[in-house]
Each structure stands twice: as structure tokens, then as C-alpha cells.
Design a protein around this motif. Structure first.
Motif, PDB file in Angstrom:
ATOM      1  N   GLY A   1      67.755  43.040  94.333  1.00 46.29           N
ATOM      2  CA  GLY A   1      66.911  41.972  95.629  1.00 46.29           C
ATOM      3  C   GLY A   1      66.943  43.420  96.964  1.00 46.29           C
ATOM      4  O   GLY A   1      66.626  43.266  98.088  1.00 46.29           O
TER       5      GLY A   1
ATOM      6  N   SER B   1      67.711  46.937  98.795  1.00 50.08           N
ATOM      7  CA  SER B   1      67.127  48.308  98.734  1.00 50.08           C
ATOM      8  C   SER B   1      67.917  49.728  99.181  1.00 50.08           C
ATOM      9  O   SER B   1      69.386  49.499  98.947  1.00 50.08           O
TER      10      SER B   1
ATOM     11  N   ARG C   1      56.622  46.883  96.316  1.00 47.45           N
ATOM     12  CA  ARG C   1      58.080  47.008  96.852  1.00 47.45           C
ATOM     13  C   ARG C   1      58.927  48.342  96.717  1.00 47.45           C
ATOM     14  O   ARG C   1      59.839  48.368  97.852  1.00 47.45           O
TER      15      ARG C   1
ATOM     16  N   ASN D   1      62.672  48.833  98.328  1.00 46.07           N
ATOM     17  CA  ASN D   1      62.995  47.268  98.082  1.00 46.07           C
ATOM     18  C   ASN D   1      62.407  46.320  97.133  1.00 46.07           C
ATOM     19  O   ASN D   1      62.658  46.481  96.256  1.00 46.07           O
ATOM     20  N   SER D   2      63.419  44.817  97.379  1.00 47.22           N
ATOM     21  CA  SER D   2      63.401  44.606  96.829  1.00 47.22           C
ATOM     22  C   SER D   2      63.814  44.418  95.038  1.00 47.22           C
ATOM     23  O   SER D   2      63.181  44.575  93.865  1.00 47.22           O
TER      24      SER D   2
ATOM     25  N   LYS E   1      64.861  45.404  91.801  1.00 49.55           N
ATOM     26  CA  LYS E   1      65.280  44.532  90.121  1.00 49.55           C
ATOM     27  C   LYS E   1      66.107  45.431  89.264  1.00 49.55           C
ATOM     28  O   LYS E   1      65.914  46.908  89.052  1.00 49.55           O
TER      29      LYS E   1
END
Length: 128
Positions: A15, A17, A66, A83-84, A86
């Protein structure tokens, strides 16, 4: 002598960055497409994102929405904002370019010619 130097990798929680940078030297930066690739352990290298001299961009399906890519021609630098993040984004990230004025980007975040120059890579680890 063309050099590409990546930076900005590190360990981040899911989650989170990161922003990667790739500084280029020895090449007419503003007239060449620039690409970001990644390679996870045991997997083949894959395209992540690519940006043309006219700031058109393409992305791998797995990162669309993302990741964003940008370039600063005054600084001879290309950026990858992630971003975001995983766990499956964990990989060594490389930037690449090719000294061909007609170089461009293909769908899926790949350069039209991948037989050019590569940086040493920066590790991105996404883990809790």
C-alpha cells in the motif's frame, strides 16, 4: 559513454509508495524514449512503463492506475512514481534507453528496441 543510474528503491509496506529515478548521461536524453523494466527472482524481465520524447507513455497492465512515469529533460532524468504497491511488485527495477532517434514505446511499457543501454538496477521490496 552512456550511463544510466537508478535510485530510489527500498523496502516499503504493501500500500505504500516509492519514486524511482534514473539519471542519464552521455546521450541526447530529450530525443530518446526511456523505459522502466523489472525482474523478480526466477522470472523473466518485464516491461513496466515507457515514455516517449513527446511524453506519451505506456504501462504494463499490472501497474496501470498505480504507477506513473515522467521525465525532466533539463535534469536528464526519468521518474517512476509507484503507488499502492503490492508484494508482487517486488523486483529489481532497471531503466533503459537506446541511441536511436526513432525509438518509441510499445504497449505494455516496453521500448520499441531493447538492445540499448541499461542501468545497474535498484531493488524494490514490498513486504510487511
Amino acid at each position: 559513454q552512456v550511463q544510466l543510474v537508478e535510485s530510489g528503491g527500498g523496502l516499503v509496506q504493501p500500500g505504500g509508495s516509492l519514486r524511482l529515478s534514473c539519471a542519464a548521461s552521455g546521450i541526447g536524453f530529450s530525443i530518446h524514449a526511456m523505459g522502466w523494466y523489472r525482474q523478480a527472482p526466477g522470472k523473466e524481465r518485464e516491461g513496466v512503463s515507457c515514455i516517449t520524447p513527446r511524453v506519451g507513455s505506456t504501462f504494463a497492465d499490472s501497474v496501470k492506475g498505480r504507477f506513473t512515469i515522467s521525465r525532466d529533460n533539463a535534469k536528464n532524468t526519468v521518474y517512476l512514481q509507484m503507488n499502492s504497491l503490492k508484494p508482487e511488485d517486488t523486483a529489481v527495477y532497471y531503466c533503459s534507453t537506446v541511441d536511436i532517434q526513432s525509438s518509441s514505446c510499445l504497449e505494455g511499457g516496453r521500448l520499441s528496441n531493447e538492445y540499448g543501454y541499461w542501468g545497474q538496477g535498484t531493488q524494490v521490496t514490498v513486504s510487511s
